[in-house]
Design a protein around this motif. Structure first.
Motif, PDB file in Angstrom:
ATOM      1  N   THR A   1      12.706  -3.236 -20.056  1.00  0.00           N
ATOM      2  CA  THR A   1      12.848  -3.942 -21.266  1.00  0.00           C
ATOM      3  C   THR A   1      14.563  -5.262 -20.423  1.00  0.00           C
ATOM      4  O   THR A   1      14.665  -6.342 -21.195  1.00  0.00           O
ATOM      5  N   ASP A   2      15.224  -4.762 -19.885  1.00  0.00           N
ATOM      6  CA  ASP A   2      16.922  -5.313 -20.389  1.00  0.00           C
ATOM      7  C   ASP A   2      17.356  -4.793 -18.993  1.00  0.00           C
ATOM      8  O   ASP A   2      18.018  -3.939 -18.559  1.00  0.00           O
ATOM      9  N   MET A   3      17.672  -6.189 -18.475  1.00  0.00           N
ATOM     10  CA  MET A   3      17.698  -5.599 -16.817  1.00  0.00           C
ATOM     11  C   MET A   3      19.267  -5.900 -16.899  1.00  0.00           C
ATOM     12  O   MET A   3      20.120  -4.745 -15.378  1.00  0.00           O
ATOM     13  N   ARG A   4      19.835  -5.509 -18.326  1.00  0.00           N
ATOM     14  CA  ARG A   4      21.652  -5.573 -17.634  1.00  0.00           C
ATOM     15  C   ARG A   4      21.998  -4.081 -17.734  1.00  0.00           C
ATOM     16  O   ARG A   4      21.233  -3.245 -17.875  1.00  0.00           O
ATOM     17  N   PRO A   5      23.172  -3.590 -16.898  1.00  0.00           N
ATOM     18  CA  PRO A   5      23.451  -2.473 -17.025  1.00  0.00           C
ATOM     19  C   PRO A   5      24.110  -2.198 -17.685  1.00  0.00           C
ATOM     20  O   PRO A   5      24.177  -2.746 -19.202  1.00  0.00           O
ATOM     21  N   ALA A   6      23.946  -0.568 -18.527  1.00  0.00           N
ATOM     22  CA  ALA A   6      23.639  -0.315 -19.730  1.00  0.00           C
ATOM     23  C   ALA A   6      25.030  -0.209 -20.335  1.00  0.00           C
ATOM     24  O   ALA A   6      25.357  -0.756 -21.066  1.00  0.00           O
TER      25      ALA A   6
ATOM     26  N   GLU B   1       0.932   0.377  -9.449  1.00  0.00           N
ATOM     27  CA  GLU B   1       1.032   1.270 -10.320  1.00  0.00           C
ATOM     28  C   GLU B   1       2.728   1.945 -11.076  1.00  0.00           C
ATOM     29  O   GLU B   1       2.935   0.890 -12.562  1.00  0.00           O
ATOM     30  N   CYS B   2       3.553   1.932 -10.049  1.00  0.00           N
ATOM     31  CA  CYS B   2       5.888   1.947 -10.095  1.00  0.00           C
ATOM     32  C   CYS B   2       5.749   0.147 -11.002  1.00  0.00           C
ATOM     33  O   CYS B   2       6.115  -0.078 -12.037  1.00  0.00           O
ATOM     34  N   GLY B   3       4.873  -0.477 -10.357  1.00  0.00           N
ATOM     35  CA  GLY B   3       5.132  -1.847 -10.929  1.00  0.00           C
ATOM     36  C   GLY B   3       4.938  -2.285 -12.826  1.00  0.00           C
ATOM     37  O   GLY B   3       5.958  -2.613 -12.689  1.00  0.00           O
ATOM     38  N   ARG B   4       3.288  -1.951 -12.348  1.00  0.00           N
ATOM     39  CA  ARG B   4       3.483  -1.304 -14.201  1.00  0.00           C
ATOM     40  C   ARG B   4       4.026  -1.080 -14.745  1.00  0.00           C
ATOM     41  O   ARG B   4       4.434  -1.354 -15.757  1.00  0.00           O
ATOM     42  N   TRP B   5       4.580  -0.028 -14.378  1.00  0.00           N
ATOM     43  CA  TRP B   5       5.076   0.903 -15.397  1.00  0.00           C
ATOM     44  C   TRP B   5       6.583   0.798 -15.456  1.00  0.00           C
ATOM     45  O   TRP B   5       7.166   0.256 -16.900  1.00  0.00           O
ATOM     46  N   LEU B   6       6.896  -0.298 -14.333  1.00  0.00           N
ATOM     47  CA  LEU B   6       8.306  -1.095 -14.737  1.00  0.00           C
ATOM     48  C   LEU B   6       8.535  -2.394 -15.561  1.00  0.00           C
ATOM     49  O   LEU B   6       9.824  -2.223 -16.659  1.00  0.00           O
TER      50      LEU B   6
ATOM     51  N   LEU C   1       0.751  -1.290  -0.029  1.00  0.00           N
ATOM     52  CA  LEU C   1       0.065   0.331   0.367  1.00  0.00           C
ATOM     53  C   LEU C   1       0.739   1.198  -0.098  1.00  0.00           C
ATOM     54  O   LEU C   1       0.383   2.410  -0.057  1.00  0.00           O
ATOM     55  N   GLN C   2       1.650   1.135   0.508  1.00  0.00           N
ATOM     56  CA  GLN C   2       3.301   2.258   0.322  1.00  0.00           C
ATOM     57  C   GLN C   2       3.097   2.863  -0.589  1.00  0.00           C
ATOM     58  O   GLN C   2       3.437   2.303  -2.264  1.00  0.00           O
ATOM     59  N   ASP C   3       3.265   4.339  -1.931  1.00  0.00           N
ATOM     60  CA  ASP C   3       2.778   5.031  -2.194  1.00  0.00           C
ATOM     61  C   ASP C   3       4.783   5.037  -2.531  1.00  0.00           C
ATOM     62  O   ASP C   3       5.313   5.267  -1.610  1.00  0.00           O
ATOM     63  N   CYS C   4       5.157   5.093  -4.499  1.00  0.00           N
ATOM     64  CA  CYS C   4       6.844   4.701  -4.435  1.00  0.00           C
ATOM     65  C   CYS C   4       6.823   5.718  -5.676  1.00  0.00           C
ATOM     66  O   CYS C   4       5.794   6.471  -6.352  1.00  0.00           O
ATOM     67  N   LEU C   5       8.517   5.471  -6.348  1.00  0.00           N
ATOM     68  CA  LEU C   5       9.232   6.270  -6.747  1.00  0.00           C
ATOM     69  C   LEU C   5       9.335   4.781  -7.453  1.00  0.00           C
ATOM     70  O   LEU C   5       9.567   3.815  -6.989  1.00  0.00           O
ATOM     71  N   VAL C   6       9.896   5.134  -8.672  1.00  0.00           N
ATOM     72  CA  VAL C   6      10.608   4.938  -9.560  1.00  0.00           C
ATOM     73  C   VAL C   6      11.754   5.153  -9.704  1.00  0.00           C
ATOM     74  O   VAL C   6      11.519   6.487 -10.014  1.00  0.00           O
ATOM     75  N   LEU C   7      13.023   5.236  -9.800  1.00  0.00           N
ATOM     76  CA  LEU C   7      14.021   5.514  -9.728  1.00  0.00           C
ATOM     77  C   LEU C   7      15.354   5.113 -10.648  1.00  0.00           C
ATOM     78  O   LEU C   7      14.992   3.732 -10.751  1.00  0.00           O
ATOM     79  N   ARG C   8      16.157   5.565 -10.748  1.00  0.00           N
ATOM     80  CA  ARG C   8      16.964   5.434 -12.474  1.00  0.00           C
ATOM     81  C   ARG C   8      18.249   5.782 -12.130  1.00  0.00           C
ATOM     82  O   ARG C   8      18.518   6.856 -11.342  1.00  0.00           O
ATOM     83  N   ASN C   9      19.467   4.947 -12.137  1.00  0.00           N
ATOM     84  CA  ASN C   9      20.783   5.376 -11.912  1.00  0.00           C
ATOM     85  C   ASN C   9      21.611   5.673 -13.666  1.00  0.00           C
ATOM     86  O   ASN C   9      20.846   5.362 -14.456  1.00  0.00           O
ATOM     87  N   GLN C  10      22.149   5.650 -13.467  1.00  0.00           N
ATOM     88  CA  GLN C  10      23.248   5.900 -14.490  1.00  0.00           C
ATOM     89  C   GLN C  10      23.916   5.111 -15.730  1.00  0.00           C
ATOM     90  O   GLN C  10      23.391   4.487 -16.633  1.00  0.00           O
ATOM     91  N   GLN C  11      23.090   4.153 -14.632  1.00  0.00           N
ATOM     92  CA  GLN C  11      23.890   2.326 -15.363  1.00  0.00           C
ATOM     93  C   GLN C  11      21.979   2.076 -16.679  1.00  0.00           C
ATOM     94  O   GLN C  11      21.814   1.015 -16.798  1.00  0.00           O
ATOM     95  N   SER C  12      21.167   2.651 -16.593  1.00  0.00           N
ATOM     96  CA  SER C  12      20.149   2.362 -16.485  1.00  0.00           C
ATOM     97  C   SER C  12      19.464   1.164 -15.796  1.00  0.00           C
ATOM     98  O   SER C  12      18.555   0.460 -16.881  1.00  0.00           O
ATOM     99  N   GLN C  13      19.225   0.885 -14.433  1.00  0.00           N
ATOM    100  CA  GLN C  13      19.180   0.238 -13.616  1.00  0.00           C
ATOM    101  C   GLN C  13      17.959   1.287 -12.955  1.00  0.00           C
ATOM    102  O   GLN C  13      18.122   2.016 -12.501  1.00  0.00           O
ATOM    103  N   TYR C  14      16.753   0.371 -13.009  1.00  0.00           N
ATOM    104  CA  TYR C  14      15.980   0.527 -12.040  1.00  0.00           C
ATOM    105  C   TYR C  14      14.980   0.034 -10.848  1.00  0.00           C
ATOM    106  O   TYR C  14      15.940  -1.053 -10.112  1.00  0.00           O
TER     107      TYR C  14
END
Length: 68
Positions: free
Chosen positions: A58-63, A48-53, A11-24
């Protein structure tokens, strides 16, 4: 009654974060954003954040590995 860890609370509201390697990461909206990460979606309900992710990460490998 067992207390939920806020990082696991559905039930917690969340953010989706991204780092410089395009990991979330899902991150509770009440907690400061860690250095090296930036919000790209939210705050929104965890589901909703999970659906966005699911549609954007689509590619979990670091950039660095994707270009190799």
């Amino acid at each position: 009654m067992e207390q939920l860890n806020p990082f696991d609370d559905p039930l917690q509201d969340c953010l989706v974060l991204r780092n410089q390697q395009s990991q979330y990461s899902l991150w509770p909206d009440f907690s400061p954003v860690p250095r090296g990460w930036a919000p790209v979606f939210g705050p929104a309900p965890r589901a909703e954040c999970g659906r966005w992710l699911e549609t954007h990460w689509t590619d979990m490998r670091p950039a660095a590995l994707r270009g190799a």
